[in-house]
Design a protein around this motif. Structure first.
Motif, mmCIF file in Angstrom:
data_model
loop_
_atom_site.group_PDB
_atom_site.id
_atom_site.type_symbol
_atom_site.label_atom_id
_atom_site.label_comp_id
_atom_site.label_asym_id
_atom_site.label_seq_id
_atom_site.Cartn_x
_atom_site.Cartn_y
_atom_site.Cartn_z
ATOM 1 N N PRO A 127 -68.429 8.588 -21.263
ATOM 2 C CA PRO A 127 -69.151 7.583 -22.058
ATOM 3 C C PRO A 127 -70.497 7.210 -21.447
ATOM 4 C CG PRO A 127 -67.418 6.553 -20.763
ATOM 5 C CD PRO A 127 -67.261 8.036 -20.572
ATOM 6 N N ALA A 172 -74.072 1.678 -22.478
ATOM 7 C CA ALA A 172 -74.671 1.092 -23.685
ATOM 8 C C ALA A 172 -75.686 0.027 -23.308
ATOM 9 C CB ALA A 172 -73.568 0.505 -24.566
ATOM 10 N N TRP A 202 -68.435 5.034 -25.421
ATOM 11 C CA TRP A 202 -69.463 4.253 -24.736
ATOM 12 C C TRP A 202 -68.839 3.393 -23.644
ATOM 13 C CZ3 TRP A 202 -70.671 5.641 -29.762
ATOM 14 C CH2 TRP A 202 -71.960 6.138 -29.957
ATOM 15 N N CYS A 259 -69.153 0.092 -21.694
ATOM 16 C CA CYS A 259 -69.749 -1.160 -22.179
ATOM 17 C C CYS A 259 -69.807 -2.284 -21.157
ATOM 18 C CB CYS A 259 -68.976 -1.658 -23.394
ATOM 19 S SG CYS A 259 -68.833 -0.434 -24.702
ATOM 20 N N LEU A 266 -73.003 -3.763 -28.046
ATOM 21 C CA LEU A 266 -72.814 -3.277 -29.412
ATOM 22 C C LEU A 266 -74.145 -2.958 -30.083
ATOM 23 C CD1 LEU A 266 -69.950 -5.669 -30.585
ATOM 24 C CD2 LEU A 266 -69.765 -3.231 -30.065
ATOM 25 N N ILE A 282 -75.160 0.389 -28.691
ATOM 26 C CA ILE A 282 -74.276 1.444 -29.219
ATOM 27 C C ILE A 282 -74.775 1.871 -30.588
ATOM 28 C CG2 ILE A 282 -71.978 1.860 -30.192
ATOM 29 C CD1 ILE A 282 -70.820 0.285 -27.843
ATOM 30 N N ARG A 329 -64.692 2.675 -27.268
ATOM 31 C CA ARG A 329 -65.595 1.777 -26.543
ATOM 32 C C ARG A 329 -64.771 1.035 -25.507
ATOM 33 N NH1 ARG A 329 -67.969 -1.265 -31.783
ATOM 34 N NH2 ARG A 329 -65.766 -1.862 -31.786
ATOM 35 N N ASP A 350 -63.258 -2.386 -26.354
ATOM 36 C CA ASP A 350 -62.273 -2.573 -27.409
ATOM 37 C C ASP A 350 -60.945 -3.058 -26.824
ATOM 38 O OD1 ASP A 350 -63.970 -1.802 -29.460
ATOM 39 O OD2 ASP A 350 -63.432 0.316 -29.278
#
Length: 900
Positions: free
Chosen positions: A56, A59, A94, A96, A128, A131, A152, A155
């Motif tokens: 990933p 972001a 991603w 994060c 976000l 992303i 992500r 999440d």
């Protein structure tokens, strides 16, 4: 008469001017509208699975050329695997959480608005946002993926899987809390992992210090009173934490007299030390073991210490004696643990001395300010022997760029040594590409100490630990699993939003506990992706991980360690690495200020030239980039596009359902080129199979420029333009050109997906080219004599071209069609004259069988045909109505009903 309208000139709606910035978005919109990615998966549903797991990207900004390199390489792998018949899905991800995002958010938050939940909400929104930007850029690059359902690390479901993996490690006894030195970033006020440290040149004061031996130690060893150990250090600020001195028991040492001073120094180092170059040795010690147990007085504090053995002391630098501060270095810490020395670390989170340092002059100063003050104190005490500036590579925080402070802080660790041997065995079971990468990852894992996994931040997955009133920790696997179930529903904000008493009760813990405030290292987040993404989808282990070479210290390693710790096996079968994108001065472009966003390139060039640049480069090493390089690649792109256009233009009247000719009926030239096409397909598909994209690129571009455009099409023009429309030879050529178009467009599709799709549509195809398979890898049909015959033909063609050029310079001929060529050769007969004339692009060839090859050029006899421009002696003899046409052209004009 004007015969121009009788010539079958090429025509196509496929434009030479690509206008990619305009055309590509239209195709992209069509692919989205038709759900092309899902169509591809459905078409390959019965094929063998191939899983490339996406490492990933972070972001925290717009995508740059480094992203373009890596993402395009992954797409080249997956598109080519799909066209080989594999089911090769791509789930993008991603990363994060972590410091870079939190640091950016904190800079914009007022001091009174920095509670953990506010920070986390702002960080989530920030991640976000980027992303969304990166997803749009990657999709614009032509990357096929499940863009609507990425993974992500923020999440809830993903965070829960990380906690479940962590619970397993806790249950296995691999997680512990300890007070030991860590990489500490004063700029970010947090511990760092090794992968978050970068080395930069730095100049520090290097000093030689006298450590006085205690009088009783001198008497016990029969040493002169006031004998001193000479110590060398490049970190004077660590002296307040000195608790011991180390020597190498296998080195030889000497007692040297310099003026009225007696100094103990390693023999191997004495000639490198200022003031001791000519000092006499008054006593020699054959091994350092004779000096073990000496007791000394701290040069600045009322503290005594002992001399211990240590193999890390060498005769390569310093004085042979090393000052030991267990709170400020891992080797020092380990020696201290062996001998019961505490990890004293009188430095706070900001890198400032605390009162525990014992020197009031230092309290409140940063360690870097403390260097000069400590040197002044040593001078005042008369114990500073020498000082000089020392340039060395020093660890810095990758984010704040501030120099690292090694300090002991109570942190959480994973006991890597417990599963390190198995991790090394798993490395040997994995295929590493390029092969040298195996040594790199082995070296990184072999040298790995316990993994510091706690971070003093708010934006991350919390370490699910509670503390009792006495400070002892409550870290239980079942409690973590209960929390994971809560997190799966509500996310890790639940840790911060729920008060301690309520949360403890929900987790089955007694009242009166305090929640921990540290978060997990983000390398735990991303390193757990095999557990959070691959395993639930039945895709563990992955067939391939593909990332930058720096990930041997990062994601490759964290993924390996966590997977081995939990399941005893590597999470990947093959690991492929790419280098960095560098400018022509060797600087990493992604690190440059003002590095261009991918969107800028799309506006100027489109995506396909950028993808072609990636395919052309030896990506396993660092990849150079400049505007000049991209301009050259754009020229190559135009070459490919022109080749595609030539194929399409010469098929304007060809219907593959009605006009194809069996290969057994092909003229010899076309049979030869059919074999060349088969060889190209085998070469390119095999190159894709081996991830050798530059080999695929060069084979494809070389075929299009040399064998197709410069040879085959050039030779065919007379046949395509001037033969009868339904002539067997002409339709045979078009049959092969159609096969070439189908093959070349498909072979190019992974590299230039937009252009290949556009060309495929222009060929009259209804479905997307990306639903197609590569052409079958067939063995060339021509036998060895046939192959050798064509080697001789092409060698002769080269010689004839040289002879024609000589005749042109001598003004004997103008164009090649004005020539008749006499060929003396042992390889051909008079029956080959027609074929050779066609290949040489001359009006006539005469073959004289002789042992030695010789070429003679003269003007062709007869007159020039007004339609095909060849010279002939039979003009007008076939049809008196067309006195300026050769026999072939007269028949075509008469039978097709076309005339001037």
């Amino acid at each position: 008469m004007d015969y121009r309208n009788t010539v079958l000139l090429p025509r196509t709606s496929f434009p030479m001017r690509a206008e990619l910035p305009k055309r590509e978005p239209l195709l992209l919109e069509r692919w989205r509208r038709e759900n092309l990615y899902d169509q591809i998966l459905q078409a390959r549903s019965s094929g063998p699975r191939f899983i490339l797991h996406d490492g990933p990207p972070f972001a925290n900004g717009s995508a740059h050329l480094g992203h373009a390199l890596n993402k395009t390489l992954k797409d080249l792998v997956l598109k080519s695997r799909n066209m080989m018949g594999f089911l090769a899905p791509y789930l993008p991800g991603w990363d994060c959480h972590g410091l870079p995002i939190e640091a950016k958010v904190m800079a914009d938050l007022p001091p009174d608005g920095r509670d953990p939940l506010t920070i986390r909400q702002r960080c989530a929104a920030y991640a976000l946002h980027y992303i969304g930007i990166q997803r749009e850029q990657f999709e614009r690059l032509g990357i096929f993926a499940d863009w609507q359902r990425p993974y992500r690390t923020l999440d809830p479901g993903y965070e829960a899987e990380v906690l479940l993996l962590f619970a397993d490690l806790v249950e296995k006894g691999l997680v512990f809390e300890g007070l030991r030195p860590v990489f500490w970033s004063t700029g970010c006020r947090t511990a760092l992992a090794e992968a978050e440290v970068e080395y930069q040149p730095r100049t520090d004061p290097a000093i030689d210090i006298e450590f006085p031996l205690l009088a009783e130690s001198c008497r016990e060893r029969n040493l002169p009173e006031e004998t001193k150990l000479l110590i060398w250090t490049t970190t004077p600020w660590t002296l307040p934490a000195n608790l011991a001195v180390a020597l190498n028991p296998d080195l030889s040492y000497g007692l040297y007299k310099a003026g009225d001073r007696h100094l103990l120094v390693a023999e191997a180092r004495v000639h490198f030390l200022p003031g001791l170059e000519n000092a006499p040795c008054v006593r020699r010690f054959g091994s350092g073991a004779e000096l073990l147990g000496l007791r000394y007085r701290h040069p600045l504090l009322p503290r005594n210490g002992l001399v211990y053995p240590a193999n890390f002391v060498t005769g390569e630098s310093g004085t042979g004696f090393v000052h030991i501060a267990p709170g400020h270095g891992m080797e020092d810490y380990l020696l201290g643990q062996e001998h019961g020395l505490p990890p004293l670390s009188p430095v706070d989170d900001d890198g400032r001395f605390t009162e525990e340092c014992g020197l009031p002059e230092l309290v409140g100063l940063t360690v870097w300010e403390g260097n000069s003050r400590i040197i002044a104190l040593l001078q005042r005490a008369g114990l500073l022997w020498a000082e000089h500036a020392y340039l060395h590579d020093y660890p810095h925080c990758w984010r704040s760029k501030t120099p690292i402070v090694f300090r002991s802080v109570r942190q959480w660790f994973i006991h890597v040594k417990a599963f390190q041997p198995e991790a090394l065995r798993q490395i040997d079971a994995v295929e590493w590409l390029p092969p040298r990468a195996r040594n790199r990852i082995r070296g990184a894992v072999e040298s790995r100490r316990d993994w510091c996994i706690s971070r003093q931040r708010s934006w991350g997955i919390p370490i699910p630990v509670f503390y009792r009133q006495d400070g002892s920790a409550v870290l239980e696997s079942e409690v973590i699993r209960k929390l994971a179930r809560m997190v799966a529903h509500s996310g890790t904000d639940v840790w911060y939003a729920t008060d301690e008493e309520t949360l403890a009760r929900q987790l089955g813990l007694p009242a009166g506990l305090r929640k921990g405030i540290d978060t997990l290292d983000v390398w735990i987040d991303s390193g757990s992706s095999h557990a959070a993404v691959l395993a639930p989808r039945g895709e563990f282990p992955a067939d391939l991980y593909l990332e930058g070479s720096d990930q041997h210290r990062g994601w490759f390693q964290s993924s390996l360690l966590l997977s081995v710790a939990r399941w005893g096996k590597a999470p990947y079968r093959t690991v492929l690495t790419n280098g960095f994108v560098m400018d022509l001065d060797g600087r990493k472009l992604a690190k440059r200020e003002g590095a261009r966003s991918l969107s800028d390139f799309f506006v100027q060039y489109g995506a396909d030239p950028l993808r072609l640049w990636v395919a052309s480069e030896d990506y396993r090493n660092d990849v150079p980039f400049s505007q000049e390089i991209l301009s050259r690649i754009s020229d190559t792109y135009r070459l490919l596009r022109n080749a595609f256009r030539i194929l399409l233009a010469n098929l304007h009247d060809f219907d593959p359902a009605r006009h194809p000719v069996r290969e057994e009926e092909f003229p010899e030239l076309d049979r030869y080129m059919a074999d060349r096409l088969r060889a190209l397909v085998r070469t390119v598909v095999e190159a894709y199979r081996r991830y050798d994209f530059p080999a695929a690129y060069h084979a494809l571009t070389r075929f299009c420029s040399t064998e197709l455009s410069a040879f085959y099409i050039d030779v065919l023009k007379d046949r395509l333009y001037c033969d009868a429309p339904e002539g067997l030879a002409r339709r045979a050529s078009q049959t092969l050109l159609y096969r070439m178009a189908e093959s070349l467009f498909r072979l190019a599709a992974p590299m230039i997906p937009f252009t290949a799709e556009e060309a495929w549509q222009s060929l009259g195809k209804s479905g997307s080219i990306h639903l197609e398979l590569f052409p079958p890898e067939e063995t060339p049909r021509g036998d060895l004599p046939f192959s050798e015959r064509w080697t001789h033909i092409l060698e002769l063609r080269s010689l004839v071209n040289e002879a024609l050029e000589g005749s042109r310079r001598a003004k004997e001929i103008g164009k090649a069609l004005e020539a008749e060529v006499e060929v003396h050769t042992p390889h051909f007969l008079a029956t080959d004259e027609g074929l050779l004339a066609e290949v040489f692009l001359v009006s006539r060839v005469r073959v004289l069988p002789e042992a030695q090859v010789a070429i003679r050029v003269r003007r062709a006899p007869g007159r020039q045909c007004a339609r095909c421009w060849k010279y002939s002696e039979d003009l007008g003899q076939t049809d008196p109505d067309h006195p300026d046409l050769c026999r072939r052209c007269s028949l075509v004009v008469r039978t097709t009903g076309r005339s001037g």
